[in-house]
Design a protein around this motif. Structure first.
Motif, PDB file in Angstrom:
ATOM      1  N   PHE A  30       3.152   6.181  -5.526  1.00  0.00           N
ATOM      2  CA  PHE A  30       3.125   6.016  -6.972  1.00  0.00           C
ATOM      3  C   PHE A  30       1.858   6.963  -7.448  1.00  0.00           C
ATOM      4  O   PHE A  30       1.831   7.740  -8.310  1.00  0.00           O
ATOM      5  CB  PHE A  30       3.252   4.847  -7.781  1.00  0.00           C
ATOM      6  CG  PHE A  30       2.846   4.985  -9.208  1.00  0.00           C
ATOM      7  CD1 PHE A  30       4.059   5.388 -10.056  1.00  0.00           C
ATOM      8  CD2 PHE A  30       1.569   4.872  -9.569  1.00  0.00           C
ATOM      9  CE1 PHE A  30       3.963   5.487 -11.492  1.00  0.00           C
ATOM     10  CE2 PHE A  30       1.646   5.001 -11.024  1.00  0.00           C
ATOM     11  CZ  PHE A  30       2.858   5.240 -11.925  1.00  0.00           C
ATOM     12  N   LEU A  31       0.639   6.525  -6.825  1.00  0.00           N
ATOM     13  CA  LEU A  31      -0.567   7.245  -7.320  1.00  0.00           C
ATOM     14  C   LEU A  31      -0.516   8.833  -7.056  1.00  0.00           C
ATOM     15  O   LEU A  31      -0.925   9.620  -7.547  1.00  0.00           O
ATOM     16  CB  LEU A  31      -1.918   6.761  -6.541  1.00  0.00           C
ATOM     17  CG  LEU A  31      -2.024   5.132  -6.940  1.00  0.00           C
ATOM     18  CD1 LEU A  31      -3.397   4.629  -6.192  1.00  0.00           C
ATOM     19  CD2 LEU A  31      -2.395   5.139  -8.523  1.00  0.00           C
ATOM     20  N   ALA A  32       0.130   9.010  -5.831  1.00  0.00           N
ATOM     21  CA  ALA A  32       0.024  10.513  -5.421  1.00  0.00           C
ATOM     22  C   ALA A  32       0.991  11.287  -6.384  1.00  0.00           C
ATOM     23  O   ALA A  32       0.873  12.352  -6.879  1.00  0.00           O
ATOM     24  CB  ALA A  32       0.899  10.705  -3.931  1.00  0.00           C
ATOM     25  N   PHE A  33       2.272  10.491  -6.625  1.00  0.00           N
ATOM     26  CA  PHE A  33       3.339  11.236  -7.723  1.00  0.00           C
ATOM     27  C   PHE A  33       2.574  11.466  -9.124  1.00  0.00           C
ATOM     28  O   PHE A  33       2.601  12.314  -9.649  1.00  0.00           O
ATOM     29  CB  PHE A  33       4.439  10.187  -8.113  1.00  0.00           C
ATOM     30  CG  PHE A  33       5.415  10.730  -9.041  1.00  0.00           C
ATOM     31  CD1 PHE A  33       6.261  11.639  -8.785  1.00  0.00           C
ATOM     32  CD2 PHE A  33       5.261  10.139 -10.147  1.00  0.00           C
ATOM     33  CE1 PHE A  33       6.967  12.267  -9.734  1.00  0.00           C
ATOM     34  CE2 PHE A  33       6.346  10.366 -11.179  1.00  0.00           C
ATOM     35  CZ  PHE A  33       7.125  11.590 -10.948  1.00  0.00           C
ATOM     36  N   TYR A  34       1.587  10.432  -9.665  1.00  0.00           N
ATOM     37  CA  TYR A  34       1.035  10.498 -10.688  1.00  0.00           C
ATOM     38  C   TYR A  34      -0.105  11.493 -10.630  1.00  0.00           C
ATOM     39  O   TYR A  34      -0.283  12.260 -11.450  1.00  0.00           O
ATOM     40  CB  TYR A  34       0.255   8.994 -11.074  1.00  0.00           C
ATOM     41  CG  TYR A  34      -0.574   9.067 -12.476  1.00  0.00           C
ATOM     42  CD1 TYR A  34      -0.268   9.622 -13.769  1.00  0.00           C
ATOM     43  CD2 TYR A  34      -1.961   8.639 -12.024  1.00  0.00           C
ATOM     44  CE1 TYR A  34      -1.078   9.795 -14.697  1.00  0.00           C
ATOM     45  CE2 TYR A  34      -2.619   8.711 -13.294  1.00  0.00           C
ATOM     46  CZ  TYR A  34      -2.270   9.082 -14.525  1.00  0.00           C
ATOM     47  OH  TYR A  34      -3.157   8.978 -15.750  1.00  0.00           O
ATOM     48  N   GLY A  35      -0.842  11.578  -9.739  1.00  0.00           N
ATOM     49  CA  GLY A  35      -1.703  12.544  -9.649  1.00  0.00           C
ATOM     50  C   GLY A  35      -1.263  13.978  -9.530  1.00  0.00           C
ATOM     51  O   GLY A  35      -1.981  14.980  -9.818  1.00  0.00           O
ATOM     52  N   PRO A  43       0.988  -1.259   0.087  1.00  0.00           N
ATOM     53  CA  PRO A  43       0.044   0.049   0.194  1.00  0.00           C
ATOM     54  C   PRO A  43       0.672   1.314   0.227  1.00  0.00           C
ATOM     55  O   PRO A  43       0.421   2.375  -0.536  1.00  0.00           O
ATOM     56  CB  PRO A  43      -0.793  -0.185   1.345  1.00  0.00           C
ATOM     57  CG  PRO A  43      -0.735  -1.568   1.705  1.00  0.00           C
ATOM     58  CD  PRO A  43       0.554  -2.137   1.067  1.00  0.00           C
ATOM     59  N   VAL A  44       1.968   1.202   0.655  1.00  0.00           N
ATOM     60  CA  VAL A  44       2.681   2.428   0.743  1.00  0.00           C
ATOM     61  C   VAL A  44       3.263   2.909  -0.715  1.00  0.00           C
ATOM     62  O   VAL A  44       3.542   3.690  -1.151  1.00  0.00           O
ATOM     63  CB  VAL A  44       3.929   2.329   1.738  1.00  0.00           C
ATOM     64  CG1 VAL A  44       5.162   3.325   1.480  1.00  0.00           C
ATOM     65  CG2 VAL A  44       3.510   2.202   3.347  1.00  0.00           C
ATOM     66  N   ILE A  45       3.711   1.767  -1.432  1.00  0.00           N
ATOM     67  CA  ILE A  45       4.500   1.989  -2.634  1.00  0.00           C
ATOM     68  C   ILE A  45       3.273   2.266  -3.764  1.00  0.00           C
ATOM     69  O   ILE A  45       3.457   3.340  -4.507  1.00  0.00           O
ATOM     70  CB  ILE A  45       5.044   0.639  -3.448  1.00  0.00           C
ATOM     71  CG1 ILE A  45       6.389   0.342  -2.362  1.00  0.00           C
ATOM     72  CG2 ILE A  45       5.495   0.787  -4.601  1.00  0.00           C
ATOM     73  CD1 ILE A  45       7.133  -1.043  -2.429  1.00  0.00           C
TER      74      ILE A  45
END
Length: 202
Positions: A67-72, A61-63
């Protein structure tokens, strides 16, 4: 502009992950504490079972979240796997996967009641749940998690998410087998009969 570059598609997986975490994990941990039992059943020990549980419940979940935060925030998602995944129709299938998975997981956790745990709890015997979603799948919560990560892959469609999906598939297959071994020890013939009626996934 690709569909994946729009604000909607960039933020949707991140928002869903936040809602999923809040309702399907944090909410259940809070309920478990009010019922005075330990919802997190893995430790820092070096056994294979605890290591897999830590990877599945914490590091994955951390990874995924990072990644989803970076993409967003940036719109950078890495190389797309195939042009097929870079269209709106496929992304809406991903949205359906994630929406259905969230409802499915919440219903499954409600069916578990106080028997819900993260990991194998060898200290506190739990009842065998066979009703609700458990009448269709022996592992409905994990099935919902698999559908969630698949939905992310269909929406983002890039190699980093494919790697996260592949790792989650490996970890969930191992974690499920650890938990099923525990259920065999705990419920013996009743669990064997349940396995004969209900498939591991669907």
């Amino acid at each position: 502009m690709h569909f994946g570059d729009s604000i909607f598609w960039r933020l949707l997986p991140l928002v869903h992950a936040g809602v999923f975490g809040a309702t399907a994990v944090l909410g259940r941990i809070w309920i478990a504490r009010t019922n005075r039992h330990d919802a997190v059943s893995f430790s820092r020990e070096q056994s294979a079972r605890d290591f897999v549980a830590r990877c599945f419940y914490f590091w994955l979940p951390v990874i995924d979240g990072l990644f989803l935060a970076f993409y967003g925030l940036t719109g950078e998602r890495g190389s797309v796997i195939a042009n097929l995944l870079d269209n709106e129709f496929i992304r809406w299938i991903g949205v359906a996967c994630m929406a259905i998975a969230l409802i499915w997981v919440v219903c499954s956790q409600a069916a578990m009641g106080s028997a819900w745990r993260m990991g194998v709890d060898s200290r506190t015997p739990t009842e065998l749940i066979t009703k609700g979603p458990f009448a269709l799948s022996r592992n409905p919560i994990y099935l919902g998690i698999r559908a969630t990560i698949l939905g992310q892959l269909l929406i983002v469609g890039s190699w980093p998410v494919f790697a996260i999906w592949a790792m989650s598939e490996l970890l969930v297959q191992v974690q499920v087998r650890f938990e099923e071994e525990h259920m065999f020890r705990l419920h013996a013939q009743r669990y064997a009969e349940y396995c004969a009626r209900v498939r591991r996934w669907l």
